[in-house]
Design a protein around this motif. Structure first.
Motif, PDB file in Angstrom:
ATOM      1  N   ALA A 146     -38.234  -1.390  -4.512  1.00  0.00           N
ATOM      2  CA  ALA A 146     -37.850  -0.438  -3.475  1.00  0.00           C
ATOM      3  C   ALA A 146     -38.058   1.007  -3.921  1.00  0.00           C
ATOM      4  CB  ALA A 146     -36.382  -0.648  -3.087  1.00  0.00           C
ATOM      5  N   ILE A 147     -38.194   1.223  -5.215  1.00  0.00           N
ATOM      6  CA  ILE A 147     -38.453   2.582  -5.715  1.00  0.00           C
ATOM      7  C   ILE A 147     -39.947   2.838  -5.585  1.00  0.00           C
ATOM      8  CG2 ILE A 147     -38.248   4.180  -7.653  1.00  0.00           C
ATOM      9  CD1 ILE A 147     -35.944   2.473  -8.687  1.00  0.00           C
ATOM     10  N   THR A 148     -40.319   3.303  -4.418  1.00  0.00           N
ATOM     11  CA  THR A 148     -41.707   3.593  -4.069  1.00  0.00           C
ATOM     12  C   THR A 148     -41.718   4.898  -3.281  1.00  0.00           C
ATOM     13  OG1 THR A 148     -42.310   1.263  -3.983  1.00  0.00           O
ATOM     14  CG2 THR A 148     -43.714   2.766  -2.766  1.00  0.00           C
ATOM     15  N   TYR A 149     -42.661   5.752  -3.588  1.00  0.00           N
ATOM     16  CA  TYR A 149     -42.739   7.045  -2.916  1.00  0.00           C
ATOM     17  C   TYR A 149     -44.164   7.291  -2.445  1.00  0.00           C
ATOM     18  CZ  TYR A 149     -38.267   7.651  -5.118  1.00  0.00           C
ATOM     19  OH  TYR A 149     -36.966   7.461  -5.509  1.00  0.00           O
ATOM     20  N   THR A 150     -44.288   7.788  -1.221  1.00  0.00           N
ATOM     21  CA  THR A 150     -45.585   8.186  -0.679  1.00  0.00           C
ATOM     22  C   THR A 150     -45.532   9.673  -0.377  1.00  0.00           C
ATOM     23  OG1 THR A 150     -45.956   5.993   0.236  1.00  0.00           O
ATOM     24  CG2 THR A 150     -47.285   7.791   1.144  1.00  0.00           C
ATOM     25  N   PHE A 151     -46.526  10.385  -0.889  1.00  0.00           N
ATOM     26  CA  PHE A 151     -46.605  11.837  -0.754  1.00  0.00           C
ATOM     27  C   PHE A 151     -47.826  12.215   0.076  1.00  0.00           C
ATOM     28  CE2 PHE A 151     -45.090  10.717  -5.024  1.00  0.00           C
ATOM     29  CZ  PHE A 151     -43.836  11.317  -5.030  1.00  0.00           C
ATOM     30  N   ASP A 152     -47.726  13.349   0.750  1.00  0.00           N
ATOM     31  CA  ASP A 152     -48.894  13.950   1.362  1.00  0.00           C
ATOM     32  C   ASP A 152     -49.831  14.337   0.217  1.00  0.00           C
ATOM     33  OD1 ASP A 152     -50.301  15.496   3.661  1.00  0.00           O
ATOM     34  OD2 ASP A 152     -50.026  16.989   2.059  1.00  0.00           O
ATOM     35  N   ARG A 153     -51.062  13.882   0.276  1.00  0.00           N
ATOM     36  CA  ARG A 153     -51.986  14.093  -0.845  1.00  0.00           C
ATOM     37  C   ARG A 153     -52.208  15.572  -1.145  1.00  0.00           C
ATOM     38  NH1 ARG A 153     -57.723  11.048  -2.033  1.00  0.00           N
ATOM     39  NH2 ARG A 153     -58.428  12.487  -3.631  1.00  0.00           N
ATOM     40  N   GLU A 154     -52.313  16.393  -0.125  1.00  0.00           N
ATOM     41  CA  GLU A 154     -52.550  17.818  -0.340  1.00  0.00           C
ATOM     42  C   GLU A 154     -51.366  18.462  -1.060  1.00  0.00           C
ATOM     43  OE1 GLU A 154     -53.073  21.678   2.494  1.00  0.00           O
ATOM     44  OE2 GLU A 154     -54.302  19.926   2.998  1.00  0.00           O
ATOM     45  N   GLN A 155     -50.143  18.139  -0.616  1.00  0.00           N
ATOM     46  CA  GLN A 155     -48.942  18.692  -1.250  1.00  0.00           C
ATOM     47  C   GLN A 155     -48.820  18.182  -2.685  1.00  0.00           C
ATOM     48  OE1 GLN A 155     -45.633  17.028  -2.039  1.00  0.00           O
ATOM     49  NE2 GLN A 155     -44.997  19.007  -2.838  1.00  0.00           N
ATOM     50  N   HIS A 156     -49.024  16.897  -2.893  1.00  0.00           N
ATOM     51  CA  HIS A 156     -48.958  16.249  -4.215  1.00  0.00           C
ATOM     52  C   HIS A 156     -49.937  16.915  -5.179  1.00  0.00           C
ATOM     53  CE1 HIS A 156     -50.341  13.020  -7.023  1.00  0.00           C
ATOM     54  NE2 HIS A 156     -49.075  12.626  -7.003  1.00  0.00           N
ATOM     55  N   ASP A 157     -51.197  17.003  -4.763  1.00  0.00           N
ATOM     56  CA  ASP A 157     -52.226  17.548  -5.645  1.00  0.00           C
ATOM     57  C   ASP A 157     -52.032  19.035  -5.922  1.00  0.00           C
ATOM     58  OD1 ASP A 157     -53.190  14.975  -5.638  1.00  0.00           O
ATOM     59  OD2 ASP A 157     -55.111  15.459  -4.699  1.00  0.00           O
ATOM     60  N   SER A 158     -51.473  19.762  -4.962  1.00  0.00           N
ATOM     61  CA  SER A 158     -51.193  21.178  -5.169  1.00  0.00           C
ATOM     62  C   SER A 158     -50.160  21.367  -6.278  1.00  0.00           C
ATOM     63  CB  SER A 158     -50.672  21.792  -3.858  1.00  0.00           C
ATOM     64  OG  SER A 158     -50.251  23.112  -4.068  1.00  0.00           O
ATOM     65  N   VAL A 159     -49.127  20.527  -6.292  1.00  0.00           N
ATOM     66  CA  VAL A 159     -48.109  20.580  -7.353  1.00  0.00           C
ATOM     67  C   VAL A 159     -48.757  20.284  -8.709  1.00  0.00           C
ATOM     68  CG1 VAL A 159     -46.039  19.416  -8.259  1.00  0.00           C
ATOM     69  CG2 VAL A 159     -46.180  20.055  -5.834  1.00  0.00           C
ATOM     70  N   LEU A 160     -49.642  19.291  -8.747  1.00  0.00           N
ATOM     71  CA  LEU A 160     -50.292  18.927 -10.006  1.00  0.00           C
ATOM     72  C   LEU A 160     -51.213  20.024 -10.519  1.00  0.00           C
ATOM     73  CD1 LEU A 160     -51.142  15.193  -9.243  1.00  0.00           C
ATOM     74  CD2 LEU A 160     -49.108  16.133 -10.360  1.00  0.00           C
ATOM     75  N   ARG A 161     -51.942  20.659  -9.616  1.00  0.00           N
ATOM     76  CA  ARG A 161     -52.849  21.752 -10.024  1.00  0.00           C
ATOM     77  C   ARG A 161     -52.048  22.937 -10.572  1.00  0.00           C
ATOM     78  NH1 ARG A 161     -57.402  19.132 -10.522  1.00  0.00           N
ATOM     79  NH2 ARG A 161     -58.231  18.274  -8.603  1.00  0.00           N
ATOM     80  N   GLU A 162     -50.911  23.230  -9.952  1.00  0.00           N
ATOM     81  CA  GLU A 162     -50.048  24.295 -10.482  1.00  0.00           C
ATOM     82  C   GLU A 162     -49.539  23.933 -11.864  1.00  0.00           C
ATOM     83  OE1 GLU A 162     -46.908  25.490  -7.785  1.00  0.00           O
ATOM     84  OE2 GLU A 162     -48.294  25.401  -6.081  1.00  0.00           O
ATOM     85  N   ALA A 163     -49.193  22.674 -12.072  1.00  0.00           N
ATOM     86  CA  ALA A 163     -48.700  22.218 -13.380  1.00  0.00           C
ATOM     87  C   ALA A 163     -49.791  22.332 -14.444  1.00  0.00           C
ATOM     88  CB  ALA A 163     -48.204  20.784 -13.289  1.00  0.00           C
ATOM     89  N   GLN A 164     -51.037  22.046 -14.061  1.00  0.00           N
ATOM     90  CA  GLN A 164     -52.132  22.162 -15.019  1.00  0.00           C
ATOM     91  C   GLN A 164     -52.225  23.576 -15.566  1.00  0.00           C
ATOM     92  OE1 GLN A 164     -55.442  20.509 -12.678  1.00  0.00           O
ATOM     93  NE2 GLN A 164     -55.613  18.880 -14.212  1.00  0.00           N
ATOM     94  N   ALA A 165     -51.914  24.552 -14.755  1.00  0.00           N
ATOM     95  CA  ALA A 165     -51.968  25.944 -15.201  1.00  0.00           C
ATOM     96  C   ALA A 165     -50.805  26.298 -16.133  1.00  0.00           C
ATOM     97  CB  ALA A 165     -51.945  26.873 -13.979  1.00  0.00           C
ATOM     98  N   GLN A 166     -49.733  25.487 -16.111  1.00  0.00           N
ATOM     99  CA  GLN A 166     -48.540  25.788 -16.920  1.00  0.00           C
ATOM    100  C   GLN A 166     -48.530  25.108 -18.272  1.00  0.00           C
ATOM    101  OE1 GLN A 166     -44.740  25.557 -14.893  1.00  0.00           O
ATOM    102  NE2 GLN A 166     -45.808  25.624 -12.917  1.00  0.00           N
ATOM    103  N   ILE A 167     -49.310  24.046 -18.435  1.00  0.00           N
ATOM    104  CA  ILE A 167     -49.253  23.340 -19.740  1.00  0.00           C
ATOM    105  C   ILE A 167     -50.585  23.437 -20.462  1.00  0.00           C
ATOM    106  CG2 ILE A 167     -47.461  21.750 -19.010  1.00  0.00           C
ATOM    107  CD1 ILE A 167     -49.578  19.567 -18.899  1.00  0.00           C
TER     108      ILE A 167
END
Length: 167
Positions: A146-167
């Protein structure tokens, strides 16, 4: 599924994880996954009771994000995880899975909580969370399906791209 039905992924700078048995909260550093405003580490810690004893023991401190802000080996694991989440590469040890949470040792090689990541045209799904030690031959401990999550791909990938700039 509409965007209103999808979960929202964010990254927070450190979270406080309340421990059981009256112990004080643990302040966990690094960037932490949050889903709909709740830390993923806390969600999975609350679900530990469904695991067998060995799985509960293994997951006792798996609340550190694999995304650590560091220029050493810890940073490399986070950069790898981001590439896996974006579908740009694959984790050789566990194809199809992505490491998300690690223990206090801050190394994926100690123990890890991972998930299956499915990327579709407009959505990304995180499912089949599992705690395991290194090596595909080692049995893992699956969290409830039951622990399953579906994200809007654009929102999901935007968060990841921002994280890439931080690490």
């Amino acid at each position: 599924m509409t965007n209103d039905d999808m979960s929202k992924l964010t990254l927070e700078r450190g979270v406080s994880i309340r421990q059981r048995w009256g112990r004080a909260a643990v302040q966990v550093g690094g960037l932490q996954w949050s889903i709909d405003g709740r830390p993923l580490a806390l969600i999975l810690q609350e679900a530990r009771s469904s695991l067998p004893k060995e799985g509960r023991h293994l997951t006792a401190d798996l609340y550190y994000s694999v995304l650590q802000r560091s220029n050493d080996d810890y940073g490399d694991a986070g950069r790898d995880a981001l590439r896996f989440l974006l579908g740009e590469d694959e984790w050789e040890e566990f194809p199809g899975r992505v490491p998300l949470l690690i223990g206090q040792c801050l190394h994926v090689e100690c123990a890890v909580t991972s998930a299956i990541i499915e990327r579709h045209d407009g959505a990304v799904t995180w499912s089949q969370f599992q705690a395991h030690q290194p090596g595909p031959e080692v049995e893992g401990f699956p969290f409830p399906s039951a622990i399953t999550y579906t994200f809007d791909r654009e929102q999901h990938d935007s968060v990841l791209r921002e994280a890439q700039a931080q690490i």
